[in-house]
Motif scaffolding. Structure first.
Motif, mmCIF file in Angstrom:
data_model
loop_
_atom_site.group_PDB
_atom_site.id
_atom_site.type_symbol
_atom_site.label_atom_id
_atom_site.label_comp_id
_atom_site.label_asym_id
_atom_site.label_seq_id
_atom_site.Cartn_x
_atom_site.Cartn_y
_atom_site.Cartn_z
ATOM 1 N N UNK A 228 -3.838 21.488 -19.652
ATOM 2 C CA UNK A 228 -2.389 21.330 -19.673
ATOM 3 C C UNK A 228 -1.754 21.204 -21.053
ATOM 4 N N UNK A 229 -2.533 21.135 -22.114
ATOM 5 C CA UNK A 229 -1.963 21.109 -23.460
ATOM 6 C C UNK A 229 -3.082 21.342 -24.466
ATOM 7 N N UNK A 230 -2.802 22.146 -25.494
ATOM 8 C CA UNK A 230 -3.795 22.398 -26.527
ATOM 9 C C UNK A 230 -3.736 21.254 -27.542
ATOM 10 N N UNK A 231 -4.585 20.277 -27.315
ATOM 11 C CA UNK A 231 -4.580 19.055 -28.101
ATOM 12 C C UNK A 231 -6.019 18.673 -28.413
ATOM 13 N N UNK A 232 -6.406 18.585 -29.691
ATOM 14 C CA UNK A 232 -7.813 18.361 -30.014
ATOM 15 C C UNK A 232 -8.368 17.007 -29.617
ATOM 16 N N UNK A 233 -7.521 15.965 -29.652
ATOM 17 C CA UNK A 233 -8.060 14.643 -29.362
ATOM 18 C C UNK A 233 -6.998 13.577 -29.293
ATOM 19 N N UNK A 242 -9.117 13.450 -34.589
ATOM 20 C CA UNK A 242 -9.959 13.157 -33.433
ATOM 21 C C UNK A 242 -10.182 14.443 -32.634
ATOM 22 N N UNK A 243 -11.392 14.680 -32.199
ATOM 23 C CA UNK A 243 -11.744 15.909 -31.477
ATOM 24 C C UNK A 243 -12.225 15.632 -30.054
ATOM 25 N N UNK A 244 -11.806 14.526 -29.474
ATOM 26 C CA UNK A 244 -12.291 14.119 -28.159
ATOM 27 C C UNK A 244 -12.116 15.216 -27.111
ATOM 28 N N UNK A 245 -10.935 15.833 -27.069
ATOM 29 C CA UNK A 245 -10.662 16.797 -26.000
ATOM 30 C C UNK A 245 -11.249 18.173 -26.299
ATOM 31 N N UNK A 246 -11.292 18.576 -27.573
ATOM 32 C CA UNK A 246 -12.017 19.794 -27.921
ATOM 33 C C UNK A 246 -13.491 19.644 -27.551
ATOM 34 N N UNK A 247 -14.061 18.473 -27.859
ATOM 35 C CA UNK A 247 -15.467 18.228 -27.526
ATOM 36 C C UNK A 247 -15.689 18.205 -26.019
ATOM 37 N N UNK A 248 -14.712 17.675 -25.295
ATOM 38 C CA UNK A 248 -14.830 17.650 -23.841
ATOM 39 C C UNK A 248 -14.870 19.070 -23.283
ATOM 40 N N UNK A 279 -6.410 26.045 -29.497
ATOM 41 C CA UNK A 279 -6.326 27.366 -28.893
ATOM 42 C C UNK A 279 -7.514 28.215 -29.320
ATOM 43 N N UNK A 280 -7.829 28.186 -30.601
ATOM 44 C CA UNK A 280 -8.971 28.941 -31.115
ATOM 45 C C UNK A 280 -10.276 28.405 -30.539
ATOM 46 N N UNK A 281 -10.366 27.089 -30.422
ATOM 47 C CA UNK A 281 -11.571 26.482 -29.863
ATOM 48 C C UNK A 281 -11.835 26.990 -28.456
ATOM 49 N N UNK A 282 -10.794 26.990 -27.614
ATOM 50 C CA UNK A 282 -10.967 27.441 -26.232
ATOM 51 C C UNK A 282 -11.263 28.937 -26.163
ATOM 52 N N UNK A 283 -10.498 29.737 -26.906
ATOM 53 C CA UNK A 283 -10.718 31.185 -26.894
ATOM 54 C C UNK A 283 -12.127 31.515 -27.376
ATOM 55 N N UNK A 284 -12.641 30.727 -28.301
ATOM 56 C CA UNK A 284 -13.981 30.974 -28.842
ATOM 57 C C UNK A 284 -15.077 30.601 -27.853
ATOM 58 N N UNK A 285 -14.757 29.814 -26.859
ATOM 59 C CA UNK A 285 -15.697 29.498 -25.786
ATOM 60 C C UNK A 285 -15.759 30.601 -24.739
ATOM 61 N N UNK A 286 -14.730 31.457 -24.733
ATOM 62 C CA UNK A 286 -14.550 32.444 -23.665
ATOM 63 C C UNK A 286 -14.849 33.871 -24.115
ATOM 64 N N UNK A 287 -14.448 34.234 -25.332
ATOM 65 C CA UNK A 287 -14.455 35.622 -25.782
ATOM 66 C C UNK A 287 -15.828 36.271 -25.771
ATOM 67 N N UNK A 288 -15.834 37.585 -25.548
ATOM 68 C CA UNK A 288 -17.069 38.369 -25.483
ATOM 69 C C UNK A 288 -17.222 39.178 -26.770
ATOM 70 N N UNK A 289 -18.393 39.068 -27.390
ATOM 71 C CA UNK A 289 -18.696 39.811 -28.618
ATOM 72 C C UNK A 289 -17.623 39.584 -29.691
ATOM 73 N N UNK A 290 -17.348 38.323 -29.970
ATOM 74 C CA UNK A 290 -16.250 37.986 -30.885
ATOM 75 C C UNK A 290 -16.728 37.467 -32.241
#
Length: 482
Positions: A228-233, A242-248, A279-290
């Motif tokens: 619901x929001x791009x927030x690192x922590x 803080x990177x709590x939510x990126x780490x989650x 946003x980059x963190x999440x996209x980097x978890x998803x992207x193919x051959x990136x």
């Protein structure tokens, strides 16, 4: 090369401090009256606004040569915005904003605000469009609303014993202690249920990862995340360290990878955006051959671009995908993203950034169309209390595509019902159900488009009260600009 954003505050602090101290030392003796204790005049605040806007603002060449600095700071700021009231201009400034408290601005960007812990939409339910009922769209775990028993799909018809109308709903819902009269649908119309629930607002930190789960349907392992929001922590006044939510999220995708997830549904229906880094963190978890590929590029005004090209070398405004051990792109050929008219900014950045690398299928309604980003500007000395969030760049994906100011239309249109919504994760919920059908061919809900309450007109939403009116795309990779 990624711009060393931590250096940006120094540039602005020097500029702002010079303006303030030069103008004020002539009037006050700092040995007897500390400058930080003196309130800034509207004139000083407006001069500060103008100086920064003329340098950083995306449309700095459109700022009038002569401006009325006698206005209050909020009205003065709005007077500088490019073509903001011209609805015929797709590229006008719809999103820059200013707040009287820079501290509150930064906290809200970090997911911290004074809230009951539930978000809702408001709909007219009479032909005259005067009477309103609320529909709870989600409730934050651990919040006062959760403790009071609220859940997604609940209906409320009154607040503090008063009916919600066009004239009253804003003031009624603005209070700190709220007594909600609960409602139910009778022949499709919200009706009092003779039950009340009282909730007191508190300062609350929102965890943006609301739900994650995996569905197994035949050979399909489907990962599902409500984000619901791009927030690192957890918000800290010193900046987003803080990177709590990126780490989650990393852990969620680690679990997806372990379970062999080969299809993915991202639920961004209520996500207004947020930090570029997340946003980059999440996209980097998803992207193919990136690996080593461009996620997106920022397009700033010519003045900033020329200065930063000299200072940081060309390429400072391009961000590549991050190498993530928990990336599941190797198992994916596509991703499904659930969207509504509340999906904006960094959410749209994910859509645009991933499309050059895989099929991105949107399901729901057209997104907001925020192809522009902003930075936070505040006075590092603390004398000027205001904080502003002006647009400073457009975003382009690796193919140079930036033209989505009218939003991304859904590949499959599905309307969310106004009332009596299903819980997140319920396979009979319309948007998720359609994604499951598109993936597996198995229909778990009514045929798309067959939704009751389609004629209710939205009157407002608590999402509008989130930072920036619910439309955030913030370049805060390291910390806000001061």
């Amino acid at each position: 090369m990624t711009i060393p954003l931590a250096l940006r505050p120094a540039l602005l602090v020097t500029l702002v401090s010079a303006c303030l101290f030069t103008s004020c030392e002539k009037e006050y003796n700092p040995d007897t009256v500390p400058l930080s204790n003196l309130p800034a005049t509207n004139q000083e605040v407006n001069n500060w606004i103008l100086t920064n806007m003329r340098y950083y603002y995306l449309w700095n060449d459109k700022i009038p040569a002569n401006t009325d600095t006698t206005l209050t700071p909020d009205k003065y700021f709005l007077s500088l915005l490019y073509d903001r009231n011209n609805s015929a201009n797709r590229d006008r400034d719809r999103f820059s904003w200013i707040q009287a408290s820079a501290d509150e601005l930064k906290a809200s960007l970090g997911g911290q605000s004074k809230t009951t812990g539930m978000d809702y939409k408001l709909y007219y339910f009479d032909q005259a469009r005067t009477t309103i009922a609320g529909s709870v769209i989600y409730v934050l775990p651990g919040s006062p609303a959760a403790a009071a028993g609220f859940k997604r799909g609940d209906i409320f018809t009154k607040v503090n014993g008063q009916a919600l109308t066009t004239d009253t709903y804003s003031s009624l819902l603005a209070g700190d202690v709220l007594t909600f009269t609960m409602g139910t649908l009778v022949n499709g119309v919200p009706t009092d249920a003779n039950q009340t629930r009282q909730v007191t607002k508190v300062v609350f930190q929102e965890d943006p990862v609301l739900l994650d789960t995996v569905y197994t349907i035949g050979a399909k392992k489907i990962g599902y995340v409500v984000y619901n929001q791009f927030n690192p922590g957890v918000y800290k006044s010193s900046g987003p360290t803080d990177k709590t939510y990126d780490n989650k999220l990393d852990n969620v995708f680690g679990e997806f990878k372990q379970q062999g997830v080969n299809e993915l549904v991202l639920d961004f229906r209520y996500n207004p955006g947020g930090y570029v880094s997340s946003s980059n963190n999440l996209a980097s978890l998803v992207g193919k051959n990136i690996a080593g590929k461009v996620y997106y590029t920022q397009l700033w005004n010519p003045k900033v671009t020329a200065d930063y090209d000299k200072k940081y070398n060309p390429g400072w405004n391009t961000q590549n995908f991050i190498t993530k051990a928990t990336n599941i792109g190797g198992n994916l050929n596509r991703v499904f993203i659930l969207t509504t008219g509340s999906t904006a900014s960094a959410s749209e950045l994910v859509i645009n950034g991933l499309r050059p690398f895989m099929t991105v299928t949107t399901i729901g309604n057209t997104t907001v169309g925020k192809n522009v980003g902003s930075i936070t500007i505040s006075d590092a000395n603390g004398r000027i209390k205001w904080g502003m969030q002006p647009l400073t760049f457009k975003s382009a994906n690796s193919q140079g595509f930036t033209d989505y100011p009218t939003g991304f239309a859904p590949a499959v249109e599905v309307r969310e019902p106004a009332y009596a919504m299903k819980a997140f994760g319920d396979l009979s919920e319309p948007l998720l159900g359609e994604a499951i059908y598109q993936i597996s061919g198995t229909r778990t809900t009514a045929r798309r488009g067959v939704i009751t309450n389609e004629n209710f007109i939205e009157a407002g939403s608590s999402l509008d009260q989130k930072a920036g009116g619910g439309n955030m795309f913030v370049d805060m990779t390291d910390k806000p600009v001061k």
